[in-house]
Design an enzyme around this catalytic site. Sequence first.
Site, PDB file in Angstrom:
ATOM      1  N   HIS A 120      39.898  47.277  61.705  1.00  0.00           N
ATOM      2  CA  HIS A 120      40.121  45.903  62.185  1.00  0.00           C
ATOM      3  C   HIS A 120      39.231  45.649  63.396  1.00  0.00           C
ATOM      4  O   HIS A 120      38.981  46.553  64.194  1.00  0.00           O
ATOM      5  CB  HIS A 120      41.593  45.633  62.495  1.00  0.00           C
TER       6      HIS A 120
ATOM      7  N   ASP B  69      39.810  43.131  65.678  1.00  0.00           N
ATOM      8  CA  ASP B  69      40.479  42.463  66.802  1.00  0.00           C
ATOM      9  C   ASP B  69      41.073  43.484  67.760  1.00  0.00           C
ATOM     10  O   ASP B  69      41.135  44.694  67.469  1.00  0.00           O
ATOM     11  CB  ASP B  69      41.580  41.517  66.290  1.00  0.00           C
TER      12      ASP B  69
ATOM     13  N   ASP C 268      41.150  51.586  70.196  1.00  0.00           N
ATOM     14  CA  ASP C 268      41.831  50.873  69.099  1.00  0.00           C
ATOM     15  C   ASP C 268      41.143  49.550  68.829  1.00  0.00           C
ATOM     16  O   ASP C 268      41.541  48.544  69.374  1.00  0.00           O
ATOM     17  CB  ASP C 268      43.304  50.695  69.470  1.00  0.00           C
TER      18      ASP C 268
ATOM     19  N   GLU D  92      44.763  42.381  63.045  1.00  0.00           N
ATOM     20  CA  GLU D  92      45.676  43.478  62.746  1.00  0.00           C
ATOM     21  C   GLU D  92      46.748  43.604  63.825  1.00  0.00           C
ATOM     22  O   GLU D  92      47.829  44.141  63.566  1.00  0.00           O
ATOM     23  CB  GLU D  92      44.903  44.801  62.644  1.00  0.00           C
ATOM     24  N   GLU D  93      46.433  43.124  65.038  1.00  0.00           N
ATOM     25  CA  GLU D  93      47.339  43.331  66.181  1.00  0.00           C
ATOM     26  C   GLU D  93      48.413  42.261  66.286  1.00  0.00           C
ATOM     27  O   GLU D  93      49.170  42.241  67.260  1.00  0.00           O
ATOM     28  CB  GLU D  93      46.536  43.372  67.489  1.00  0.00           C
TER      29      GLU D  93
ATOM     30  N   GLU E  46      41.555  54.052  62.066  1.00  0.00           N
ATOM     31  CA  GLU E  46      42.403  53.936  63.264  1.00  0.00           C
ATOM     32  C   GLU E  46      42.316  55.227  64.077  1.00  0.00           C
ATOM     33  O   GLU E  46      42.093  56.304  63.521  1.00  0.00           O
ATOM     34  CB  GLU E  46      43.868  53.730  62.843  1.00  0.00           C
TER      35      GLU E  46
ATOM     36  N   HIS F 191      46.484  50.321  73.068  1.00  0.00           N
ATOM     37  CA  HIS F 191      47.256  49.271  73.756  1.00  0.00           C
ATOM     38  C   HIS F 191      47.507  49.592  75.218  1.00  0.00           C
ATOM     39  O   HIS F 191      48.281  48.895  75.860  1.00  0.00           O
ATOM     40  CB  HIS F 191      48.595  48.972  73.071  1.00  0.00           C
TER      41      HIS F 191
END
Lengths: 355, 355
Positions: free
Chosen positions: A73, A75, A99, A129-130, A158, A332
Site C-alpha cells: 500500500h 498510503d 509501514d 490501507e490505513e 508489509e 504507526h
Amino acid sequence: MAAMTSLDLSQDVVDLTAALVDIESVSGNEETITDAIEAALDPVPWLELWRHQDSLIARTTLGRSERVVIAGHVDTVPINANLPSRDDGKHIHGLGSCDMKGGVAVALLLAASLAEPVRDVTYVFYEAEEVEAERNGLTLISAVRPEILAADFAVLMEPSNAVVEAGCQGTMRVDVSTSGVRAHSARSWNGVNAIHGAAEVLDRLTSYEPRRPVIDGLRYHEGLNAVAISGGVAGNVIPDACTVSINYRFAPDRSEPEAEAHMHEVFEAFDVVVSDSAPGALPGLHRPAAAAFLEAVGGSANPKFGWTDVSRFSSLGIPAVNFGPGNPELAHTQAEFVPHAHLRSCLEQMTAWLF
Amino acid sequence: MAAMTSLDLSQDVVDLTAALVDIESVSGNEETITDAIEAALDPVPWLELWRHQDSLIARTTLGRSERVVIAGHVDTVPINANLPSRDDGKHIHGLGSCDMKGGVAVALLLAASLAEPVRDVTYVFYEAEEVEAERNGLTLISAVRPEILAADFAVLMEPSNAVVEAGCQGTMRVDVSTSGVRAHSARSWNGVNAIHGAAEVLDRLTSYEPRRPVIDGLRYHEGLNAVAISGGVAGNVIPDACTVSINYRFAPDRSEPEAEAHMHEVFEAFDVVVSDSAPGALPGLHRPAAAAFLEAVGGSANPKFGWTDVSRFSSLGIPAVNFGPGNPELAHTQAEFVPHAHLRSCLEQMTAWLF
C-alpha cells in the site's frame, strides 16, 4: 497543476525508499505518489499497467505456469512531525519508512529490473490501507475487476523484519453489556448497579487463558482484551447500563462463526453483540507456491499475530504471506524507521525467488 | 416591568400551593416569586423583612428565649411539561409542588398568621437550592450576614412525607484509577490492560458491606457505588488508563476526613482522588429545641439518607431537621405532586408547635 513528482528507478533501494517517504501520501492523498509510480513504470516495456483511482497494477504477461502477486500500500497514517526522511547511514527514518514505503521500494525495483521473472508477477500498489475497509484499494479492485488479482500466491510486503510472517489472526470486537435499575445514589438499595454488574465481565477477562495453537509449525497467540468501557448517568445516580468493548484476536484455525460462538460461551449470561469482525488466514505454507517462496527467502517463518490484507487474499482463495523490511512494532509510531540491511536483503531474496 | 404577581395569604394552604406552583421559578429565575412573597409579607406588622438578591428573610422579634428557623427554597428544577398546576381534589400536581412549594406555602401561612409565636421565628425563603452550592441562597446569606441565621433549631420544609427526617448522610465522590501500558491489541502480551486492572476495584465494590449505624435511635444506611466508569484508547489498543468514579454516602457519625481515610482503606493500592465532598449532619434529636419539635409533630422521626441543606445549618452550629409535605422520592420527577392531607397536617402541626 503542480509539476509532476518523478521517481528515479535506477537508484539504490535505500535512496528510493527515502524518495518515496518524501512524497507525502497520508490516506486520501495518494494521487501524487501514484502518479509518480505510474510515470516511472509506464516506460517499462514488459509491464502492462492498469490504474483504478489511486491504485496501480503492473503485470508481466509472459505466459508462465505460475502467477504471483507482490503488493504494497502507498498510503501512510497521518503526519506526526516525521517528514522529510532522514538517513543516518544505517536506517531511513520518517513517516511510512517502515509501514511500508521500504516494501514499496523493493517491489518497484523488482518491477523495473526483472524483464523475465520465472513466475508471472502482478505488482499491486494500492491506496487507503490505513483507513476503513470500504476505501481500501484491494477492496475496490476486487469489486470492479477481481480477475486482475488472480494468482497462485501473494506476497504482501508489509514490515515483517525481512522474515516471512505467515497467515494472520482474525479479529472480532464484541460489546458485552450489563443492565441495571436507576436510583438515587443516596438510596442505592432501590437500584441495581450495572457497573458493579460488569465486575464479572472483567473477572472473566482477567482469568481468561488465551490459546496458543500450533498451525503449520507456527505458534499463534490469541488475545482477549477489553479495549473500552463506559457507564454512568450522573454523579448521584445508580447507573443502569455499562458496556465493555472487547477485542478478540483469534488464531486462523478458528472461523468467524466459531470465534463468535466462543464469545457467547465466555460471556455466557451477558448480552454479547458483535460490532466488527474480520477472519484470520491460515498460513498455507504447505502449498507449492508458498513452500517455494519460503525456501527462496531463507526457510524460516513466523506467525502473524495482527490482522493484515493477507486475509483479503486468503478470502479470494490466494495463499499469501507478509514479507517485508522493517520492524512491525514500529509501524504507526512517530519514530518509525527501516534498516538499510532489511531493504537490501529483501530485494536480494525476492530477486533470487523470481530470477 | 411586568405587572406584579400577587399572592393572597388569606387563602387555604392547598390553593396557596397551587398559586406558588403557577409562578414559574426555575433556578436563576426566582425574582418574580420572591417579589410576590416580599409584597405579601410586607404588610404583616409583626415581621421584619430583609432581602438579599432573590432570597427573603422575615423575622419576628418578640424577645422569646428561643429562636427557630423555618426555611424553604423557592426555586425548582427545569420545566418538564408540568406547568401549570393541577388539582385533582386530593393532590396538587405540577413543577415544584412536592419540591418544595408545598413547604413554602406552609411557611408563608405560619408567617402571616402567627402574630405571637411562643418561639421567635426566622422565616427563610431562599434562591438557587437546586444548583451549585456557590449560588445557594443560604450560602450567600451566611457569607454576608451569618448572624441573621442564628437560631437554636431549624426546620427545613423539604418534602419528607410530613414526618421528621433527622440529620443527613454525607456524600463524597472519589475517582479510583488504574494505569497500564499501551500496546497493539494483536500483541496484547506487550502491554498491561488498565481496564482489566479495574476488575479488582469493581470486585471490592461488589463485596463491600455498607454500614447501617444507629444514631440517636435512627438507623442510617451507607452506600458505596460506582457512578461512572471510563477507559479505552482505540479498538485495537490495549488501554493504559481506566477511571471508576465512586460515590460514597456516609452516615453522620463519620466526618469527611474519616470518610476519605475509609476510601483509601477500601481502595488500598489504587490511586484515589477526592473530586467532591459534603459532610453529613448528626440528627441532634436529644437537644431541647429538637426534642420539643419532635414531640409537637408526632414523636417519630426517620433518618435522612440524602444530603440536604440540613448539613449547612449543622455546620453553622444549628441543629436542623427536614419536615415537610410531599414524598421525597417524587422530587425532580415530572409527575411530582403533593397531597392536600400533607399540606394540612404540616400546617396544623407546625402551628401547634409555635402557637
